[in-house]
Design a protein around this motif. Structure first.
Motif, PDB file in Angstrom:
ATOM      1  N   SER A   7     -26.373 -79.160 -14.982  1.00 51.97           N
ATOM      2  CA  SER A   7     -26.259 -79.314 -16.438  1.00 51.97           C
ATOM      3  C   SER A   7     -27.493 -80.006 -16.991  1.00 51.97           C
ATOM      4  CB  SER A   7     -25.005 -80.110 -16.795  1.00 51.97           C
ATOM      5  OG  SER A   7     -25.119 -81.431 -16.329  1.00 51.97           O
ATOM      6  N   ALA A   8     -27.771 -79.738 -18.251  1.00 56.13           N
ATOM      7  CA  ALA A   8     -28.921 -80.343 -18.903  1.00 56.13           C
ATOM      8  C   ALA A   8     -28.663 -81.811 -19.223  1.00 56.13           C
ATOM      9  CB  ALA A   8     -29.263 -79.586 -20.180  1.00 56.13           C
ATOM     10  N   VAL A   9     -27.415 -82.177 -19.457  1.00 54.14           N
ATOM     11  CA  VAL A   9     -27.043 -83.554 -19.763  1.00 54.14           C
ATOM     12  C   VAL A   9     -26.141 -84.066 -18.646  1.00 54.14           C
ATOM     13  CG1 VAL A   9     -25.847 -85.057 -21.378  1.00 54.14           C
ATOM     14  CG2 VAL A   9     -27.234 -83.175 -22.249  1.00 54.14           C
ATOM     15  N   ASP A  10     -26.598 -85.107 -17.963  1.00 57.20           N
ATOM     16  CA  ASP A  10     -25.810 -85.691 -16.876  1.00 57.20           C
ATOM     17  C   ASP A  10     -24.876 -86.792 -17.373  1.00 57.20           C
ATOM     18  OD1 ASP A  10     -27.174 -84.064 -15.151  1.00 57.20           O
ATOM     19  OD2 ASP A  10     -28.479 -85.636 -14.380  1.00 57.20           O
ATOM     20  N   TYR A  11     -25.335 -87.567 -18.354  1.00 55.48           N
ATOM     21  CA  TYR A  11     -24.600 -88.750 -18.777  1.00 55.48           C
ATOM     22  C   TYR A  11     -24.604 -88.909 -20.286  1.00 55.48           C
ATOM     23  CZ  TYR A  11     -24.567 -90.041 -13.915  1.00 55.48           C
ATOM     24  OH  TYR A  11     -24.353 -90.028 -12.572  1.00 55.48           O
ATOM     25  N   LEU A  12     -23.556 -89.579 -20.762  1.00 54.50           N
ATOM     26  CA  LEU A  12     -23.453 -89.946 -22.173  1.00 54.50           C
ATOM     27  C   LEU A  12     -23.031 -91.404 -22.204  1.00 54.50           C
ATOM     28  CD1 LEU A  12     -22.637 -88.233 -25.201  1.00 54.50           C
ATOM     29  CD2 LEU A  12     -20.835 -89.833 -24.654  1.00 54.50           C
ATOM     30  N   LEU A  13     -23.775 -92.224 -22.934  1.00 55.58           N
ATOM     31  CA  LEU A  13     -23.452 -93.640 -23.068  1.00 55.58           C
ATOM     32  C   LEU A  13     -22.983 -93.888 -24.488  1.00 55.58           C
ATOM     33  CD1 LEU A  13     -23.478 -96.451 -21.684  1.00 55.58           C
ATOM     34  CD2 LEU A  13     -25.688 -96.810 -22.771  1.00 55.58           C
ATOM     35  N   ALA A  14     -21.706 -94.251 -24.630  1.00 55.86           N
ATOM     36  CA  ALA A  14     -21.144 -94.605 -25.931  1.00 55.86           C
ATOM     37  C   ALA A  14     -21.182 -96.118 -26.056  1.00 55.86           C
ATOM     38  CB  ALA A  14     -19.711 -94.097 -26.050  1.00 55.86           C
ATOM     39  N   ILE A  15     -21.661 -96.604 -27.191  1.00 54.88           N
ATOM     40  CA  ILE A  15     -21.784 -98.042 -27.414  1.00 54.88           C
ATOM     41  C   ILE A  15     -20.961 -98.423 -28.637  1.00 54.88           C
ATOM     42  CG2 ILE A  15     -23.383 -99.937 -27.873  1.00 54.88           C
ATOM     43  CD1 ILE A  15     -25.543 -98.146 -26.546  1.00 54.88           C
ATOM     44  N   TYR A  16     -20.051 -99.343 -28.447  1.00 54.15           N
ATOM     45  CA  TYR A  16     -19.195 -99.860 -29.506  1.00 54.15           C
ATOM     46  C   TYR A  16     -19.633-101.295 -29.789  1.00 54.15           C
ATOM     47  CZ  TYR A  16     -15.087-101.978 -31.641  1.00 54.15           C
ATOM     48  OH  TYR A  16     -14.251-102.672 -32.464  1.00 54.15           O
ATOM     49  N   VAL A  17     -20.005-101.580 -31.037  1.00 55.56           N
ATOM     50  CA  VAL A  17     -20.466-102.906 -31.435  1.00 55.56           C
ATOM     51  C   VAL A  17     -19.473-103.483 -32.435  1.00 55.56           C
ATOM     52  CG1 VAL A  17     -22.335-104.223 -32.494  1.00 55.56           C
ATOM     53  CG2 VAL A  17     -22.861-102.230 -31.099  1.00 55.56           C
ATOM     54  N   ASP A  18     -19.051-104.712 -32.181  1.00 57.75           N
ATOM     55  CA  ASP A  18     -18.156-105.401 -33.108  1.00 57.75           C
ATOM     56  C   ASP A  18     -18.991-105.941 -34.261  1.00 57.75           C
ATOM     57  OD1 ASP A  18     -15.898-106.484 -34.221  1.00 57.75           O
ATOM     58  OD2 ASP A  18     -15.916-108.279 -32.953  1.00 57.75           O
ATOM     59  N   GLY A  19     -18.992-105.223 -35.360  1.00 54.93           N
ATOM     60  CA  GLY A  19     -19.784-105.586 -36.537  1.00 54.93           C
ATOM     61  C   GLY A  19     -20.594-104.395 -37.016  1.00 54.93           C
ATOM     62  N   ILE A  20     -21.029-104.461 -38.257  1.00 58.98           N
ATOM     63  CA  ILE A  20     -21.857-103.400 -38.832  1.00 58.98           C
ATOM     64  C   ILE A  20     -23.311-103.741 -38.520  1.00 58.98           C
ATOM     65  CG2 ILE A  20     -22.520-102.201 -40.944  1.00 58.98           C
ATOM     66  CD1 ILE A  20     -19.597-101.803 -40.190  1.00 58.98           C
ATOM     67  N   VAL A  21     -24.009-102.835 -37.817  1.00 56.02           N
ATOM     68  CA  VAL A  21     -25.409-103.049 -37.468  1.00 56.02           C
ATOM     69  C   VAL A  21     -26.241-101.895 -38.013  1.00 56.02           C
ATOM     70  CG1 VAL A  21     -24.870-104.402 -35.407  1.00 56.02           C
ATOM     71  CG2 VAL A  21     -25.151-101.935 -35.213  1.00 56.02           C
ATOM     72  N   SER A  22     -27.533-102.162 -38.187  1.00 54.35           N
ATOM     73  CA  SER A  22     -28.410-101.140 -38.762  1.00 54.35           C
ATOM     74  C   SER A  22     -29.047-100.242 -37.709  1.00 54.35           C
ATOM     75  CB  SER A  22     -29.499-101.814 -39.597  1.00 54.35           C
ATOM     76  OG  SER A  22     -30.253-102.692 -38.770  1.00 54.35           O
ATOM     77  N   SER A  23     -29.150-100.708 -36.469  1.00 58.50           N
ATOM     78  CA  SER A  23     -29.755 -99.882 -35.425  1.00 58.50           C
ATOM     79  C   SER A  23     -29.285-100.352 -34.053  1.00 58.50           C
ATOM     80  CB  SER A  23     -31.279 -99.929 -35.493  1.00 58.50           C
ATOM     81  OG  SER A  23     -31.738-101.215 -35.157  1.00 58.50           O
ATOM     82  N   ILE A  24     -29.308 -99.421 -33.113  1.00 59.61           N
ATOM     83  CA  ILE A  24     -28.997 -99.703 -31.714  1.00 59.61           C
ATOM     84  C   ILE A  24     -30.034 -98.971 -30.875  1.00 59.61           C
ATOM     85  CG2 ILE A  24     -27.322 -99.446 -29.852  1.00 59.61           C
ATOM     86  CD1 ILE A  24     -25.117 -99.464 -31.962  1.00 59.61           C
ATOM     87  N   SER A  25     -30.627 -99.679 -29.917  1.00 59.48           N
ATOM     88  CA  SER A  25     -31.643 -99.087 -29.045  1.00 59.48           C
ATOM     89  C   SER A  25     -31.139 -99.059 -27.610  1.00 59.48           C
ATOM     90  CB  SER A  25     -32.941 -99.893 -29.099  1.00 59.48           C
ATOM     91  OG  SER A  25     -33.468 -99.889 -30.396  1.00 59.48           O
ATOM     92  N   LEU A  26     -31.567 -98.046 -26.891  1.00 63.02           N
ATOM     93  CA  LEU A  26     -31.224 -97.919 -25.475  1.00 63.02           C
ATOM     94  C   LEU A  26     -32.479 -97.568 -24.687  1.00 63.02           C
ATOM     95  CD1 LEU A  26     -29.212 -97.642 -23.081  1.00 63.02           C
ATOM     96  CD2 LEU A  26     -28.997 -95.234 -23.729  1.00 63.02           C
ATOM     97  N   THR A  27     -32.696 -98.302 -23.600  1.00 66.49           N
ATOM     98  CA  THR A  27     -33.764 -97.999 -22.650  1.00 66.49           C
ATOM     99  C   THR A  27     -33.129 -97.887 -21.274  1.00 66.49           C
ATOM    100  OG1 THR A  27     -35.370 -99.250 -23.949  1.00 66.49           O
ATOM    101  CG2 THR A  27     -35.952 -98.765 -21.666  1.00 66.49           C
ATOM    102  N   VAL A  28     -33.368 -96.774 -20.586  1.00 67.73           N
ATOM    103  CA  VAL A  28     -32.855 -96.561 -19.240  1.00 67.73           C
ATOM    104  C   VAL A  28     -34.066 -96.472 -18.308  1.00 67.73           C
ATOM    105  CG1 VAL A  28     -31.458 -95.102 -17.737  1.00 67.73           C
ATOM    106  CG2 VAL A  28     -30.885 -95.286 -20.164  1.00 67.73           C
ATOM    107  N   SER A  29     -34.078 -97.325 -17.281  1.00 70.89           N
ATOM    108  CA  SER A  29     -35.191 -97.381 -16.338  1.00 70.89           C
ATOM    109  C   SER A  29     -34.664 -97.291 -14.919  1.00 70.89           C
ATOM    110  CB  SER A  29     -35.958 -98.697 -16.485  1.00 70.89           C
ATOM    111  OG  SER A  29     -36.368 -98.905 -17.805  1.00 70.89           O
ATOM    112  N   GLU A  30     -35.485 -96.720 -14.043  1.00 74.80           N
ATOM    113  CA  GLU A  30     -35.144 -96.723 -12.626  1.00 74.80           C
ATOM    114  C   GLU A  30     -35.307 -98.139 -12.094  1.00 74.80           C
ATOM    115  OE1 GLU A  30     -37.580 -93.981 -10.512  1.00 74.80           O
ATOM    116  OE2 GLU A  30     -36.881 -92.255 -11.642  1.00 74.80           O
TER     117      GLU A  30
END
Length: 167
Positions: free
Chosen positions: A102-125
């Protein structure tokens, strides 16, 4: 006393190079604005990505609020889906398996308690630590230090090892 300095230097160099490693970033994205789903005072977003090889990966999530839950969904080869939840704040390490079907192996859902303007994700080996390769070098340095200490303790002079006519 110089043999102790030599052994300490060898140990420092061995352990210093053993822990040196570079983590390759495979995914780096920031979601903001309309890509964030807000409801009831909370924010939800999802990132989908593919991993090149199986192994350990470091996830670093950045949001103005550290009160968050991350749920990592994996898509198996036979259409199966599994998930793992992480309530560890801003970072966690997970072992991922690459899926070539498959082209997509993983999906990361992030739930934040509060209203935020942005969320960043960095995945590294996570870099491999080649410590066992450095242990023979450390053992050799310590053995050499022990031999030198024993020669000095028994009174054997360094001139006994000298080439005749060179003293």
């Amino acid at each position: 006393m110089s043999y102790l300095k030599s052994a300490a230097l060898a140990a420092a160099l061995t352990l210093g190079t053993a822990f040196g490693g570079h983590a390759a970033t495979i995914y780096d994205e920031t979601t903001s604005g309309t890509d964030l789903f807000t409801f009831g005072g909370s924010t939800l977003t999802a990132f989908s990505f593919d991993v090149p090889v199986s192994g350990d990966y470091l996830f670093e999530v950045s949001a103005p609020s550290e009160d968050m839950i991350s749920v990592l969904y994996s898509f198996g080869t036979s259409g199966t889906t599994s998930y793992a939840a992480y309530n560890s704040g801003t970072s966690f390490v997970a072992t991922l398996t690459a899926n070539v079907d498959s082209a997509v192996d993983y999906l990361l859902a992030i739930y934040v308690d509060g209203i935020v303007s942005s969320i960043s994700l960095t995945v590294s080996e996570v870099p491999a630590v080649p410590l066992p390769a450095g242990l023979p070098l450390l053992a050799g340095a310590l053995a050499l230090g022990g031999i030198v200490a024993r020669r000095r303790k028994t009174g054997t002079a360094d001139t006994d090892l000298a080439v005749p006519g060179m003293v």
